[in-house]
Design an enzyme around this catalytic site. Structure first.
Site, PDB file in Angstrom:
ATOM      1  N   GLY A  76       2.155   1.950  11.168  1.00 24.45           N
ATOM      2  CA  GLY A  76       3.176   3.254  11.404  1.00 24.45           C
ATOM      3  C   GLY A  76       3.703   3.825  12.476  1.00 24.45           C
ATOM      4  CG  ASN A 123      -1.816   1.098   1.365  1.00 23.35           C
ATOM      5  OD1 ASN A 123      -2.019   2.022   0.389  1.00 23.35           O
ATOM      6  ND2 ASN A 123      -2.442   1.563   2.331  1.00 23.35           N
ATOM      7  CE  LYS A 180      -0.446   3.203   4.941  1.00 17.71           C
ATOM      8  NZ  LYS A 180      -0.222   3.478   6.275  1.00 17.71           N
ATOM      9  CG  HIS A 203      -5.775   1.301   5.628  1.00 16.76           C
ATOM     10  ND1 HIS A 203      -5.449   2.390   6.452  1.00 16.76           N
ATOM     11  CD2 HIS A 203      -4.739   0.545   5.284  1.00 16.76           C
ATOM     12  CE1 HIS A 203      -4.279   2.217   6.717  1.00 16.76           C
ATOM     13  NE2 HIS A 203      -3.947   1.126   6.057  1.00 16.76           N
ATOM     14  N   GLY A 215       3.020  -1.348   4.349  1.00 19.25           N
ATOM     15  CA  GLY A 215       3.146   0.256   4.094  1.00 19.25           C
ATOM     16  C   GLY A 215       4.255   0.721   3.852  1.00 19.25           C
ATOM     17  N   GLY A 216       4.782   1.555   4.813  1.00 22.80           N
ATOM     18  CA  GLY A 216       6.121   2.041   4.417  1.00 22.80           C
ATOM     19  C   GLY A 216       7.232   1.275   3.943  1.00 22.80           C
ATOM     20  CD  GLU A 260      -3.089   5.448   6.721  1.00 25.64           C
ATOM     21  OE1 GLU A 260      -2.068   4.950   7.357  1.00 25.64           O
ATOM     22  OE2 GLU A 260      -3.373   5.421   5.537  1.00 25.64           O
ATOM     23  CB  SER A 300       5.034  -1.717  12.257  1.00 26.70           C
ATOM     24  OG  SER A 300       4.241  -0.361  12.738  1.00 26.70           O
ATOM     25  CD  GLU A 325      -3.353  -2.544   7.407  1.00 25.91           C
ATOM     26  OE1 GLU A 325      -2.142  -2.459   7.197  1.00 25.91           O
ATOM     27  OE2 GLU A 325      -3.976  -1.594   7.461  1.00 25.91           O
TER      28      GLU A 325
END
Length: 249
Positions: free
Chosen positions: A171, A8, A10, A93, A232-233, A95, A211, A165
């Site tokens: 994050g 993802n 984002k 999600h 994610g990141g 967010e 994470s 999640e």
């Protein structure tokens, strides 16, 4: 069954950055150890579709409208996403739930609209830090799951992936433990069993996100009841994500 790995992006990576990423990732991805779905931004999907043609990489979108078409300024429909190469879409999600106040009812409608258009859905569920601290993790997961899947036929679950999640892990660098992930997977499969069937609870893909990185992915992705991960990141680093995808057991 191979593990399912979903990236993802984002709100990151413009089309030129996407071109560099996909060019390198596709060249290095063997597809032997994992199935990979990458979810870039809307504006990068057409280019990503061109770059992944005839490759093992599949594409997804990060969000979708609950409407088919019409006067909905700024929205993108499921049919539009499918027309530019998306096969999957992330729905619910944290967010979207927290920052954009999306309700379980809206998320359920998005799933139905997406499935109708031929997209597969990645439904995200998970508790927040307060829920965890007061012992309501299972209650929150159950509610989000039951409401998100309400009104679906059992055969439609073949096009649904459940992503656990926990908000407190997204994050933050504080991933859930193997024990916590295993317990969440049991709850998810129990809810599917109670609302659909034993076969559905066994067959549905359940993945973990929160994470994930090169260090903790091997243990978390091999947790009993877990079929893959939502990244994610770390997925923005093509080299790191490629290494995870090609080395997973």
């Amino acid at each position: 069954m191979k593990k399912l790995l979903i990236a993802n992006f984002k709100m990151n990576e413009n089309p030129s950055e996407t071109k560099l990423y996909f060019t390198k990732f596709v060249a290095g991805f063997s597809g032997e150890r994992a199935d990979v779905i990458i979810c870039p931004s809307y504006v990068s999907l057409p280019l990503a579709s061109f770059l992944t043609a005839n490759s093992a990489v599949k594409l997804g979108a990060q969000n979708v409208s609950d409407e088919d078409a019409g006067a909905f300024t700024g929205e993108v429909s499921a049919k539009m996403l499918k027309s530019v190469g998306a096969e999957y879409v992330i729905v619910g999600h944290s967010e979207r739930r927290n920052k954009f106040k999306e309700s379980d009812k809206l998320i359920n409608k998005k799933i139905k609209t997406s499935l109708k258009a031929g997209l597969k859905c990645i439904l995200c569920v998970g508790e927040g830090a307060l829920d965890k601290n007061v012992g309501k993790s299972q209650e929150v997961i159950r509610k989000q799951l039951e409401e998100g899947l309400r009104g679906l036929y059992e055969n439609e679950l073949e096009s649904v992936v459940i992503a656990y999640e926990p908000t407190w892990a997204i994050g933050t660098g504080n991933n859930a433990s193997v024990k916590e992930v295993e317990q969440a997977a049991k709850v998810i499969r129990k809810v599917v069993y109670e609302n659909f069937s034993e076969k559905a609870s066994r067959d549905i893909q359940v993945i973990y996100g929160g994470s994930l990185n090169e260090r903790n992915a091997p243990a978390l992705l091999n947790t009993p009841g877990i079929d893959g991960g939502l990244f994610g990141g770390i997925s923005l680093d093509y080299s790191a994500f490629l290494n995870i995808a090609n080395s997973i057991k």
